[in-house]
Scaffold this active site. Structure first.
Site: not given
Length: 393
Positions: A172, A258
């Protein structure tokens, strides 16, 4: 050395004066606020909050958000400008820290959030005071979002209507740094996978939520990457982001943005590497003459420059069409595959032309080559992207 590419003349067909002003602003930010300090951030393993707040003050984090929240309400092309110029800074860890915040995490708040959620979080997000991360990837689920195992079980008791979250997230970006996380979970473990994923807003400090590890990486050293643990994390029902069971579709929707952003970032990296290498070979003498005098070297650099320009123009055209409302899964998948592979080819050649210096830790091109490797993996691996293209052939 810019090979004809600069902030005021690049592709005026696509860009307005406002876009050119943004490009010049971000380029100044890179030269004045990032490059002089980023070696320290590489050693520290994260990008400092002071820089992120500075970017917020300059309006960089709000270019796509409405003025009502403190943004400037620009279009997809503005995002491409931001990503490309941050990619050119040569410190991809800094670039991805900012771009995850602007275009991979906080965008979920804007796209799926209620008016109350947006009013609560977007002003801080845009100002750079509330940094965001998105928690999708797990040890057994990356590009295959449907396979996530983190669960959210609904319960109603004396404390009210809430969900209990359990699971693990990994890889992450901004995982240590973030204040607010957009977490993907399974709210239905029996129905169709595409209709069982939901998203939640999770604030740092929530009981049961911990950052279990800060992960070491091959590259992107100035970006923090973490493993997250959720053990009986209780969240009020109003923390759900969007409708229950619609998380998969929201994630897929934003993957388009993205992947376009990552493509633009990659072409910024590639452009900077070519410029750096042209300058190096024009000044590096071997066998009695600058390396630039070797025909094979200058021609290989010229071909790389042509291919990067092709990638850039494909990105610009796709961003313009996306801003006009088209949904271009095939084109965006092509961009992610092509640019992710191309930036690695560029880095390989540029390291080669730097010779032994290109292999030395501490040299700019060595760092850039390490940073670029993940561009063919993160945000949709090349193989996954090519399958998306093949399905539409």
């Amino acid at each position: 050395m810019t090979l004809g590419f600069d902030a005021t003349t690049a592709s005026s067909f696509f860009f307005s004066d406002e876009h050119h002003m943004l490009r010049a602003q971000v380029r100044r930010l890179v030269e004045e606020e990032i490059k002089p300090h980023a070696d320290i951030w590489e050693e520290q393993g994260h990008t400092p909050r002071d820089l992120l707040r500075k970017m917020g003050e300059l309006g960089v984090f709000g270019i796509r958000y409405p003025e009502a929240y403190g943004g400037s309400d620009m279009d997809q092309l503005a995002t491409v400008v931001l990503a490309e110029e941050l990619g050119r800074c040569t410190y991809a860890g800094v670039a991805i820290t900012a771009l995850v915040h602007t275009d991979m995490a906080s965008v979920h708040v804007f796209n799926a959030g209620t008016q109350e959620q947006k009013a609560k979080y977007l002003p801080g997000i845009i100002a750079g005071n509330t940094i965001t991360a998105v928690g999708i990837t797990e040890p057994d689920a990356g590009s295959d979002v449907k396979s996530i195992r983190t669960t959210a079980r609904r319960a109603v008791d004396h404390s009210g209507d809430h969900y209990v979250l359990n699971g693990t997230k990994t890889f992450i970006t901004n995982g240590v740094l973030a204040d607010l996380y957009c977490i993907a979970v399974k709210t239905d473990t029996t129905g169709p996978a595409s209709q069982s994923v939901s998203m939640f807003l999770l604030e740092k400090g929530t009981p049961g939520f911990t950052v279990t590890r800060k992960l070491k990486k091959h590259g992107w050293h100035s970006s923090d990457t973490a493993e997250l643990s959720l053990v009986d994390v209780r969240l009020p029902a109003e923390n759900m982001l969007g409708a229950e069971g619609r998380g998969f579709y929201e994630i897929m929707k934003n993957f388009q943005n993205e992947r376009l952003v990552l493509g633009a970032m990659a072409m910024g990296e590639a452009q900077a590497a070519i410029e750096l290498t042209v300058d190096y070979v024009k000044n590096r003498t071997a066998f009695g003459a600058p390396l630039w005098e070797k025909q094979t070297i200058r021609q290989r650099l010229a071909m790389l420059s042509a291919r990067v320009e092709a990638g850039r123009q494909m990105i610009y055209a796709t961003a313009a069409r996306t801003a006009a409302g088209e949904h271009l899964v095939r084109d965006v998948s092509m961009i992610k595959a092509y640019c992710g592979e191309l930036v690695n080819e560029v880095m390989y050649e540029c390291v080669q032309f730097h010779g032994g210096m290109g292999f030395m830790a501490g040299s700019t091109i060595e760092r850039m080559a390490r940073d670029a490797r993940v561009q063919a993996i993160g945000g949709g691996a090349t193989e996954v992207m090519l399958e998306e293209v093949a399905k539409r052939m």
